[in-house]
Design a protein around this motif. Structure first.
Motif, PDB file in Angstrom:
ATOM      1  N   ILE A 100      47.378  35.757  40.493  1.00  0.00           N
ATOM      2  CA  ILE A 100      47.013  37.052  40.955  1.00  0.00           C
ATOM      3  C   ILE A 100      46.924  38.127  39.734  1.00  0.00           C
ATOM      4  CG2 ILE A 100      48.649  36.747  43.547  1.00  0.00           C
ATOM      5  CD1 ILE A 100      50.903  37.633  41.492  1.00  0.00           C
ATOM      6  N   ASP A 101      46.382  39.008  40.628  1.00  0.00           N
ATOM      7  CA  ASP A 101      46.250  40.665  39.607  1.00  0.00           C
ATOM      8  C   ASP A 101      47.497  41.218  38.934  1.00  0.00           C
ATOM      9  OD1 ASP A 101      46.272  43.436  38.754  1.00  0.00           O
ATOM     10  OD2 ASP A 101      44.776  42.906  38.822  1.00  0.00           O
ATOM     11  N   PRO A 102      48.422  41.145  38.129  1.00  0.00           N
ATOM     12  CA  PRO A 102      49.708  40.923  38.115  1.00  0.00           C
ATOM     13  C   PRO A 102      49.973  42.699  38.074  1.00  0.00           C
ATOM     14  CG  PRO A 102      48.063  41.192  35.486  1.00  0.00           C
ATOM     15  CD  PRO A 102      47.346  40.888  36.521  1.00  0.00           C
ATOM     16  N   ARG A 103      49.310  43.673  38.482  1.00  0.00           N
ATOM     17  CA  ARG A 103      49.504  45.178  38.383  1.00  0.00           C
ATOM     18  C   ARG A 103      49.686  44.804  40.209  1.00  0.00           C
ATOM     19  NH1 ARG A 103      46.266  49.684  35.558  1.00  0.00           N
ATOM     20  NH2 ARG A 103      44.423  48.504  36.339  1.00  0.00           N
ATOM     21  N   THR A 104      48.620  44.801  40.664  1.00  0.00           N
ATOM     22  CA  THR A 104      48.108  44.912  42.504  1.00  0.00           C
ATOM     23  C   THR A 104      48.948  43.976  43.019  1.00  0.00           C
ATOM     24  OG1 THR A 104      46.447  43.272  42.697  1.00  0.00           O
ATOM     25  CG2 THR A 104      45.943  45.565  42.248  1.00  0.00           C
ATOM     26  N   LEU A 105      49.389  42.821  42.302  1.00  0.00           N
ATOM     27  CA  LEU A 105      50.101  40.798  43.318  1.00  0.00           C
ATOM     28  C   LEU A 105      49.346  40.648  44.421  1.00  0.00           C
ATOM     29  CD1 LEU A 105      53.996  42.695  42.836  1.00  0.00           C
ATOM     30  CD2 LEU A 105      52.484  41.548  41.068  1.00  0.00           C
ATOM     31  N   ASN A 106      47.990  41.362  44.184  1.00  0.00           N
ATOM     32  CA  ASN A 106      46.491  40.433  44.892  1.00  0.00           C
ATOM     33  C   ASN A 106      46.150  39.678  44.078  1.00  0.00           C
ATOM     34  OD1 ASN A 106      48.401  41.699  47.185  1.00  0.00           O
ATOM     35  ND2 ASN A 106      47.118  43.908  47.032  1.00  0.00           N
ATOM     36  N   ILE A 107      45.501  38.460  44.726  1.00  0.00           N
ATOM     37  CA  ILE A 107      44.263  38.083  44.584  1.00  0.00           C
ATOM     38  C   ILE A 107      43.119  38.978  44.778  1.00  0.00           C
ATOM     39  CG2 ILE A 107      45.190  35.916  45.376  1.00  0.00           C
ATOM     40  CD1 ILE A 107      43.062  35.347  47.589  1.00  0.00           C
ATOM     41  N   THR A 108      42.336  38.377  43.201  1.00  0.00           N
ATOM     42  CA  THR A 108      41.055  38.906  42.917  1.00  0.00           C
ATOM     43  C   THR A 108      39.831  38.395  43.384  1.00  0.00           C
ATOM     44  OG1 THR A 108      41.395  37.918  40.733  1.00  0.00           O
ATOM     45  CG2 THR A 108      42.625  39.959  41.151  1.00  0.00           C
ATOM     46  N   ALA A 109      38.745  39.085  43.447  1.00  0.00           N
ATOM     47  CA  ALA A 109      37.522  38.303  43.418  1.00  0.00           C
ATOM     48  C   ALA A 109      36.886  37.618  42.715  1.00  0.00           C
ATOM     49  CB  ALA A 109      36.522  39.149  43.639  1.00  0.00           C
ATOM     50  N   ALA A 110      37.046  37.390  41.667  1.00  0.00           N
ATOM     51  CA  ALA A 110      37.528  36.946  39.930  1.00  0.00           C
ATOM     52  C   ALA A 110      38.017  35.602  40.423  1.00  0.00           C
ATOM     53  CB  ALA A 110      37.263  37.632  39.159  1.00  0.00           C
ATOM     54  N   ALA A 111      38.819  35.189  40.404  1.00  0.00           N
ATOM     55  CA  ALA A 111      39.693  33.739  40.466  1.00  0.00           C
ATOM     56  C   ALA A 111      39.726  33.467  41.731  1.00  0.00           C
ATOM     57  CB  ALA A 111      41.579  34.326  40.773  1.00  0.00           C
ATOM     58  N   ILE A 112      39.170  33.947  42.752  1.00  0.00           N
ATOM     59  CA  ILE A 112      38.132  33.605  43.939  1.00  0.00           C
ATOM     60  C   ILE A 112      36.968  32.278  43.684  1.00  0.00           C
ATOM     61  CG2 ILE A 112      37.577  33.844  46.080  1.00  0.00           C
ATOM     62  CD1 ILE A 112      39.122  36.003  46.730  1.00  0.00           C
ATOM     63  N   GLU A 113      35.946  33.356  43.002  1.00  0.00           N
ATOM     64  CA  GLU A 113      35.369  32.607  42.323  1.00  0.00           C
ATOM     65  C   GLU A 113      34.948  31.549  41.190  1.00  0.00           C
ATOM     66  OE1 GLU A 113      30.325  34.402  43.047  1.00  0.00           O
ATOM     67  OE2 GLU A 113      32.417  35.507  41.431  1.00  0.00           O
ATOM     68  N   ALA A 114      35.999  31.296  40.923  1.00  0.00           N
ATOM     69  CA  ALA A 114      36.083  30.542  39.750  1.00  0.00           C
ATOM     70  C   ALA A 114      36.885  28.968  40.645  1.00  0.00           C
ATOM     71  CB  ALA A 114      37.244  30.880  38.651  1.00  0.00           C
ATOM     72  N   ALA A 115      37.504  29.327  41.314  1.00  0.00           N
ATOM     73  CA  ALA A 115      37.966  28.695  42.445  1.00  0.00           C
ATOM     74  C   ALA A 115      36.875  27.884  43.702  1.00  0.00           C
ATOM     75  CB  ALA A 115      39.115  28.912  42.974  1.00  0.00           C
ATOM     76  N   ILE A 116      36.318  28.218  43.421  1.00  0.00           N
ATOM     77  CA  ILE A 116      35.313  27.325  44.752  1.00  0.00           C
ATOM     78  C   ILE A 116      34.422  26.100  44.184  1.00  0.00           C
ATOM     79  CG2 ILE A 116      33.179  27.997  45.814  1.00  0.00           C
ATOM     80  CD1 ILE A 116      33.631  30.991  45.403  1.00  0.00           C
ATOM     81  N   THR A 117      34.336  25.754  45.005  1.00  0.00           N
ATOM     82  CA  THR A 117      33.783  23.844  44.968  1.00  0.00           C
ATOM     83  C   THR A 117      33.883  24.039  46.709  1.00  0.00           C
ATOM     84  OG1 THR A 117      35.775  22.818  46.370  1.00  0.00           O
ATOM     85  CG2 THR A 117      36.358  23.395  43.813  1.00  0.00           C
ATOM     86  N   ALA A 118      32.763  23.146  46.583  1.00  0.00           N
ATOM     87  CA  ALA A 118      31.169  22.673  47.238  1.00  0.00           C
ATOM     88  C   ALA A 118      32.675  22.246  48.725  1.00  0.00           C
ATOM     89  CB  ALA A 118      30.911  20.955  47.383  1.00  0.00           C
ATOM     90  N   ASN A 119      33.805  21.952  48.655  1.00  0.00           N
ATOM     91  CA  ASN A 119      34.385  21.963  49.593  1.00  0.00           C
ATOM     92  C   ASN A 119      34.768  23.388  50.601  1.00  0.00           C
ATOM     93  OD1 ASN A 119      34.597  19.497  49.976  1.00  0.00           O
ATOM     94  ND2 ASN A 119      35.985  18.866  48.489  1.00  0.00           N
ATOM     95  N   THR A 120      35.137  24.145  49.811  1.00  0.00           N
ATOM     96  CA  THR A 120      35.594  25.890  49.859  1.00  0.00           C
ATOM     97  C   THR A 120      34.619  26.544  51.350  1.00  0.00           C
ATOM     98  OG1 THR A 120      35.754  25.869  47.733  1.00  0.00           O
ATOM     99  CG2 THR A 120      35.888  27.994  49.057  1.00  0.00           C
ATOM    100  N   LYS A 121      35.406  26.883  52.200  1.00  0.00           N
ATOM    101  CA  LYS A 121      35.324  26.939  53.627  1.00  0.00           C
ATOM    102  C   LYS A 121      34.938  28.399  53.878  1.00  0.00           C
ATOM    103  CE  LYS A 121      32.325  23.158  54.541  1.00  0.00           C
ATOM    104  NZ  LYS A 121      32.708  22.717  53.087  1.00  0.00           N
ATOM    105  N   ALA A 122      36.393  29.313  53.213  1.00  0.00           N
ATOM    106  CA  ALA A 122      37.137  30.337  53.510  1.00  0.00           C
ATOM    107  C   ALA A 122      38.066  30.929  52.549  1.00  0.00           C
ATOM    108  CB  ALA A 122      37.761  30.108  54.779  1.00  0.00           C
ATOM    109  N   VAL A 123      38.540  31.823  53.044  1.00  0.00           N
ATOM    110  CA  VAL A 123      39.297  33.029  51.890  1.00  0.00           C
ATOM    111  C   VAL A 123      40.323  33.096  52.522  1.00  0.00           C
ATOM    112  CG1 VAL A 123      39.390  34.386  49.778  1.00  0.00           C
ATOM    113  CG2 VAL A 123      37.374  32.956  50.091  1.00  0.00           C
ATOM    114  N   MET A 124      41.771  33.229  51.934  1.00  0.00           N
ATOM    115  CA  MET A 124      42.450  34.071  53.378  1.00  0.00           C
ATOM    116  C   MET A 124      43.336  34.846  51.869  1.00  0.00           C
ATOM    117  SD  MET A 124      45.499  32.529  55.284  1.00  0.00           S
ATOM    118  CE  MET A 124      44.344  32.184  56.378  1.00  0.00           C
ATOM    119  N   PRO A 125      42.828  36.357  52.035  1.00  0.00           N
ATOM    120  CA  PRO A 125      43.452  37.131  50.956  1.00  0.00           C
ATOM    121  C   PRO A 125      44.958  37.730  51.594  1.00  0.00           C
ATOM    122  CG  PRO A 125      41.425  38.376  52.131  1.00  0.00           C
ATOM    123  CD  PRO A 125      41.337  36.763  52.289  1.00  0.00           C
TER     124      PRO A 125
END
Length: 365
Positions: A104-129
Motif C-alpha cells: 500500500i501507499d504508506p499515506r493513503t493506505l490504499n494500493i497503487t497502480a504501480a504496485a498492481i502493474e508490478a504484480a501482473i502475471t499471465a493468470n491475472t484476470k482482475a483487480v480489487m481495489p
C-alpha cells in the motif's frame, strides 16, 4: 465514555421514521424481496449514479457475487490489498481464484497502480481495489493499468459509501462493486446487508440470478446460486438513512478534520487526504510509534479505540501457503502503528477535544 460508533443516539434521532416504516412493513407482510427492497435498490442506484444496484445478504456476498458474475474463477489471480478486512480475500477464494496481495501507499493506505502493474502475471484476470477507511483509491490510474492489461476492476466499497472522485461515486467506477451495510458502516443497517453495483446489464442479470438460488423464474433454476437476499426490514432502515447519507458523511468529515487540526504538531501521523477523491472517514486512523501508550490512556479514560488491522492478510495463517516469503514493508509498518479513534456523525466537538486531550497527555508522559 465515548464509543467507537454511537448507534443508539442515531436511532433515537431517526426513531419515529424507522419505527413507522418497520410497522408498515410488518403489516404488509411482504418480508422477502418486498417493496422496500425494490425501492431501496432504485434509490441507491440513483444516488450512486449506476444503472444497476442489486441488494444481497452482506458485503462479503456482494464481492463474491460480483466476482462470480464477472467470470472470475479457478486458476485466476485477483490483485488486491493485504491491508483490509479478510472479506476482501475471502470473496476471491470463494470463486476459486487466488488473491495476490500487493503493498500500500504508506499515506493513503490504499494500493497503487504501480504496485498492481508490478504484480501482473499471465493468470491475472482482475483487480480489487479497496477504498480503505473511506478514502477512494486513485481509480483513474488503476483503470489505466487495468485497461492496458485487459483486467476487470471490481471495487471493494465496503467502507466508502458516499465517497467520490471528480463527482463520481465509488462503486460506479469499475466493472462492478460490492458494498456492506454492517451496522457500523457509513450507511449501516440494523443487521447484515450488502449491495452489488454495475453499469453492465449482463453482470447485473447474473447477480440477480445468483443471489436467488440461480433462479430467474420461480422454481426454474439455470445455475447453482445462493440464498443471498437483503431483508425487507433492513431495507426500511437503509431507505431512511440513505436520505441522510450526505449529512452523515459531512458529520464524519467535520469530526475528522477537527481531530487532525487539534493533533497537528504531535508526534504522530493523522490521516492523509490525497485530494484525488472525497474521503468519508468510515474510520479515523492515525499512525504512531507510541500506539500502545495511547491505547492504554484512552482505555483508562473509557474512550473506545481499535486496531484495524493488527495482522495483514499476507501474514494470516489461512494464506500462508500462497504468501511464503512475501514482504510488504509499508503494509507491515502501518499495521504495527495504526490506531482508529471514535468516529461517527453525531460525535461532538467536545468529545473530539476530550479524545485529543487524552492523547496529548499520553504522548507528553
Amino acid at each position: 465514555m465515548i464509543p467507537m460508533v454511537d448507534l443508539k443516539t442515531q436511532y433515537h434521532q431517526l426513531k419515529e421514521e424507522i419505527d413507522a416504516g418497520i410497522l408498515a412493513a410488518l403489516d404488509n407482510t411482504a418480508f422477502v424481496m418486498g417493496p422496500n427492497v425494490q425501492a431501496f435498490e432504485k434509490e441507491a442506484a440513483e444516488y450512486l449514479g449506476v444503472k444497476h444496484a442489486i441488494s444481497c445478504a452482506n458485503g462479503t456476498e456482494a464481492l463474491h457475487l460480483a466476482l462470480e458474475a464477472a467470470g472470475i474463477g479457478p486458476g485466476d489471480e485477483v490483485i488486491t490489498s493485504a491491508f483490509t478486512f479478510i472479506a476482501t480475500a475471502e470473496a476471491i477464494r470463494y470463486v476459486g481464484a487466488k488473491p495476490v496481495f500487493v503493498d500500500i501507499d504508506p499515506r493513503t493506505l490504499n494500493i497503487t497502480a504501480a504496485a498492481i502493474e508490478a504484480a501482473i502475471t499471465a493468470n491475472t484476470k482482475a483487480v480489487m481495489p479497496v477504498h480503505l477507511f473511506g478514502q477512494p483509491c486513485d481509480m483513474a490510474a488503476i483503470q489505466a493499468v487495468a485497461e492496458r492489461h485487459g483486467l476487470k476492476v471490481i471495487e471493494d466499497c465496503a467502507q466508502s459509501f458516499g465517497a467520490s472522485i471528480a463527482g463520481k461515486q465509488t462503486g460506479s467506477l469499475g466493472l462492478a462493486a460490492g458494498f456492506s451495510f454492517f451496522p457500523s458502516k457509513n450507511l449501516g443497517a440494523y443487521g447484515d446487508g450488502g449491495l452489488v453495483t454495475t453499469n453492465d446489464d449482463a453482470i447485473a442479470a447474473k447477480v440477480r440470478v445468483l443471489r436467488n438460488h440461480g433462479s430467474e423464474v420461480r422454481y426454474y433454476h439455470d445455475v447453482i446460486g445462493y440464498n443471498s437476499r437483503l431483508d425487507e426490514l433492513q431495507a426500511v432502515v437503509l431507505r431512511v438513512k440513505l436520505k441522510r447519507i450526505e449529512q452523515f458523511n459531512a458529520g464524519r468529515r467535520h469530526a475528522a478534520h477537527l481531530y487532525s487540526e487539534l493533533m497537528a504538531g504531535l508526534p504522530l501521523e493523522t490521516p492523509f487526504e490525497d485530494g484525488v477523491g472525497v474521503h468519508v472517514y468510515h474510520q479515523y486512523t492515525l499512525l504512531s510509534d507510541r500506539r500502545d501508550a495511547i491505547m492504554a490512556a484512552l482505555q483508562q479514560a473509557k474512550i473506545a479505540c481499535a486496531i484495524y488491522y493488527p495482522v495483514p492478510l499476507h501474514q494470516q495463517k489461512v494464506f500462508a501457503a500462497d504468501c511464503q516469503g512475501l514482504s510488504l514493508p509499508n503494509t507491515e509498518a502501518v499495521a504495527a502503528r495504526c490506531l482508529s479513534l471514535p468516529i461517527f456523525p453525531e460525535l461532538s466537538d467536545e468529545q473530539v477535544r476530550e479524545v485529543v486531550a487524552v492523547i496529548r497527555e499520553a504522548l507528553a508522559a
